[in-house]
Write a protein that holds these residues in place. Structure first.
Motif, short mmCIF file in Angstrom:
data_model
loop_
_atom_site.label_atom_id
_atom_site.label_comp_id
_atom_site.label_asym_id
_atom_site.label_seq_id
_atom_site.Cartn_x
_atom_site.Cartn_y
_atom_site.Cartn_z
N MET A 113 0.75 -1.01 -0.13
CA MET A 113 0.01 0.05 0.06
C MET A 113 0.78 1.30 -0.01
N PRO A 114 0.31 2.50 -0.23
CA PRO A 114 0.98 3.76 -0.32
C PRO A 114 1.97 3.90 0.96
N ASN A 115 3.09 4.54 0.96
CA ASN A 115 3.96 4.89 2.11
C ASN A 115 3.42 5.72 2.66
N ASN A 116 3.35 5.89 4.15
CA ASN A 116 2.94 7.06 4.95
C ASN A 116 4.03 7.45 6.17
N TYR A 117 5.17 6.75 6.07
CA TYR A 117 6.35 7.15 7.22
C TYR A 117 7.12 8.23 6.70
N VAL A 118 7.31 9.28 7.47
CA VAL A 118 7.68 10.51 7.11
C VAL A 118 8.77 11.05 8.25
N CYS A 119 9.17 10.30 9.24
CA CYS A 119 9.92 10.68 10.66
C CYS A 119 11.38 10.54 10.39
N MET A 120 11.86 10.13 9.29
CA MET A 120 13.44 9.92 9.48
C MET A 120 13.87 10.44 8.08
N THR A 121 15.06 10.71 7.89
CA THR A 121 15.60 11.36 6.58
C THR A 121 15.40 10.37 5.61
N PHE A 123 12.73 9.23 4.24
CA PHE A 123 11.58 8.60 4.19
C PHE A 123 10.35 9.61 3.85
N ASP A 124 9.52 9.29 2.89
CA ASP A 124 8.47 10.46 2.66
C ASP A 124 7.29 9.47 1.91
N VAL A 125 6.26 9.84 1.72
CA VAL A 125 5.12 9.52 1.23
C VAL A 125 5.40 9.19 -0.30
N ASP A 126 4.75 8.33 -0.88
CA ASP A 126 4.73 7.98 -2.46
C ASP A 126 4.42 9.29 -3.35
N SER A 127 4.91 9.36 -4.44
CA SER A 127 4.29 10.14 -5.68
C SER A 127 2.76 9.67 -5.53
N LYS A 128 1.99 10.92 -6.22
CA LYS A 128 0.61 10.40 -6.34
C LYS A 128 0.35 9.52 -7.35
N GLN A 129 1.27 9.41 -8.29
CA GLN A 129 1.12 8.33 -9.29
C GLN A 129 1.47 6.63 -8.91
N LEU A 130 2.39 7.08 -7.98
CA LEU A 130 2.84 5.54 -7.40
C LEU A 130 1.83 5.19 -6.39
N ALA A 131 1.51 6.05 -5.56
CA ALA A 131 0.27 5.71 -4.70
C ALA A 131 -0.84 5.00 -5.46
N GLU A 132 -1.51 5.70 -6.33
CA GLU A 132 -2.34 5.26 -7.35
C GLU A 132 -2.38 3.97 -7.83
N SER A 133 -1.06 3.73 -8.21
CA SER A 133 -0.66 2.25 -8.65
C SER A 133 -0.82 1.28 -7.49
N LYS A 134 -0.30 1.75 -6.64
CA LYS A 134 -0.44 0.68 -5.38
C LYS A 134 -1.90 0.11 -5.10
N LEU A 135 -2.50 1.29 -5.02
CA LEU A 135 -3.97 0.99 -4.51
C LEU A 135 -5.00 0.45 -5.48
N ALA A 136 -4.47 0.40 -7.13
CA ALA A 136 -5.12 -0.15 -7.99
C ALA A 136 -4.82 -1.60 -7.89
N TYR A 249 6.84 16.49 13.54
CA TYR A 249 7.61 15.61 14.43
C TYR A 249 9.14 16.16 14.46
N GLY A 250 9.31 17.18 15.39
CA GLY A 250 10.49 17.67 15.39
C GLY A 250 10.77 18.52 13.99
N LYS A 251 11.92 18.33 13.41
CA LYS A 251 12.29 18.92 12.22
C LYS A 251 12.16 17.84 10.95
N SER A 252 11.93 16.56 11.55
CA SER A 252 11.90 15.40 10.41
C SER A 252 11.02 15.58 9.46
N THR A 253 9.74 16.19 9.88
CA THR A 253 8.65 16.25 8.73
C THR A 253 8.51 17.50 8.15
N LEU A 254 9.51 18.25 8.02
CA LEU A 254 9.40 19.55 7.46
C LEU A 254 9.40 19.34 5.90
N ARG A 255 8.49 19.71 5.06
CA ARG A 255 8.54 19.70 3.77
C ARG A 255 8.32 18.32 3.29
#
Length: 272
Positions: A113-121, A123-136, A249-255
């Motif tokens: 499924m789409p990634n959602n962990y963002v609290c470490m260097t 790691f970020d969410v998937d691109s919209k295209q990749l997230a939609e591909s995983k959901l499909a 979450y500290g500075k880990s989630t900025l941007r």
């Protein structure tokens, strides 16, 4: 009976599909359920555990339920876990926890499924295209899981994506992650907070409280802001639901990006 823990909705989505297709009821793993001390009676001979993989292991929150719940009437326990890419040896960890209760484990599956962990260097969410591909792709995977669960007869097998370096990820990184990277203390709200309370409402453990600042007189028009307690499951739903990206979450989630399962949370609007 389907026992489900979910934060951003991926596992809830899988559990709901399984419930409709297999005619099993979904029981959410809430703190109240564990605190009640009551027994759960399985309405069928199987129990299906559905939860997300945390750093290639079973979420500590879920492990407390495995250790503390009294479940009766079940012949076998099965596992369906959601993960962004791979699960390491999570299924083996779960089987050991199940065996410690004297329960019989059966089938284990992963659903990517789409990634959602963002609290470490890194790691970020998937691109919209990749997230939609995983959901499909998840639909076909759930169909396969349903077929196997419907015909399982005391079968014990893993149908999981372990990924590379599975032993190292689960045996080395997971214990480090649980000990050093799951504290709720870095959570805070920035000045962008609009006091909507969505973070508190979505928290599956009721760990967030909206309250006035300690010194309301310091601000001309004080507003309630979220504060985090110690009963945090580490699901990051509070971060992902914030419409102003004010939960940090500290500075880990900025941007970093945000993600909620679009089926479970179809009307949640993100910040522009």
């Amino acid at each position: 009976m389907i026992l489900c823990f979910s934060g951003t909705g991926n596992s809830a989505f899988v559990a709901d599909v399984l419930s409709r297709r297999l005619h099993d009821r979904v029981v959410r793993l809430t703190p109240e359920l564990l605190a009640s001390g009551s027994s759960l009676l399985a309405d069928q001979e199987r129990v299906i555990w559905v939860f997300p993989v945390y750093s290639w292991g079973v979420p500590p929150y879920v492990r407390r339920f495995i250790a503390g719940l009294d479940i009766r009437g079940a012949v076998s326990h099965h596992l369906v876990m959601t993960c962004g890419d791979d699960a390491g040896l999570t299924a083996s960890m779960w089987r050991k926890d199940i065996a410690l209760r004297g329960w019989q484990s059966g089938l284990a599956f992963t659903v990517i499924m789409p990634n959602n962990y963002v609290c470490m260097t890194g790691f970020d969410v998937d691109s919209k295209q990749l997230a939609e591909s995983k959901l499909a792709a998840a639909g076909n995977r759930i169909d396969e899981i349903i077929r196997r669960l419907s015909t399982a007869d005391r079968e014990v097998a893993d149908y999981v994506t372990k990924g590379s370096f599975a032993w190292f990820k689960t045996r080395i990184i997971y214990p480090w992650f649980v000990r050093y990277a799951m504290s709720p203390k870095p959570f805070r709200s920035s000045s962008a907070c609009i006091s909507c309370g969505k973070c508190a409402a979505i928290c599956p453990t009721g760990n967030i409280v909206m309250s006035l600042p300690a010194d309301p007189a310091a601000a001309p028009r004080p507003r309630k802001r979220p504060s985090w307690g110690d009963n945090c499951a580490g699901c990051l739903a509070c971060y992902h639901v914030c419409p102003r990206h004010a939960v940090e979450y500290g500075k880990s989630t900025l941007r970093k990006g945000q993600y909620l399962n679009p089926v479970i949370y179809p009307s949640v609007k993100k910040c522009e």
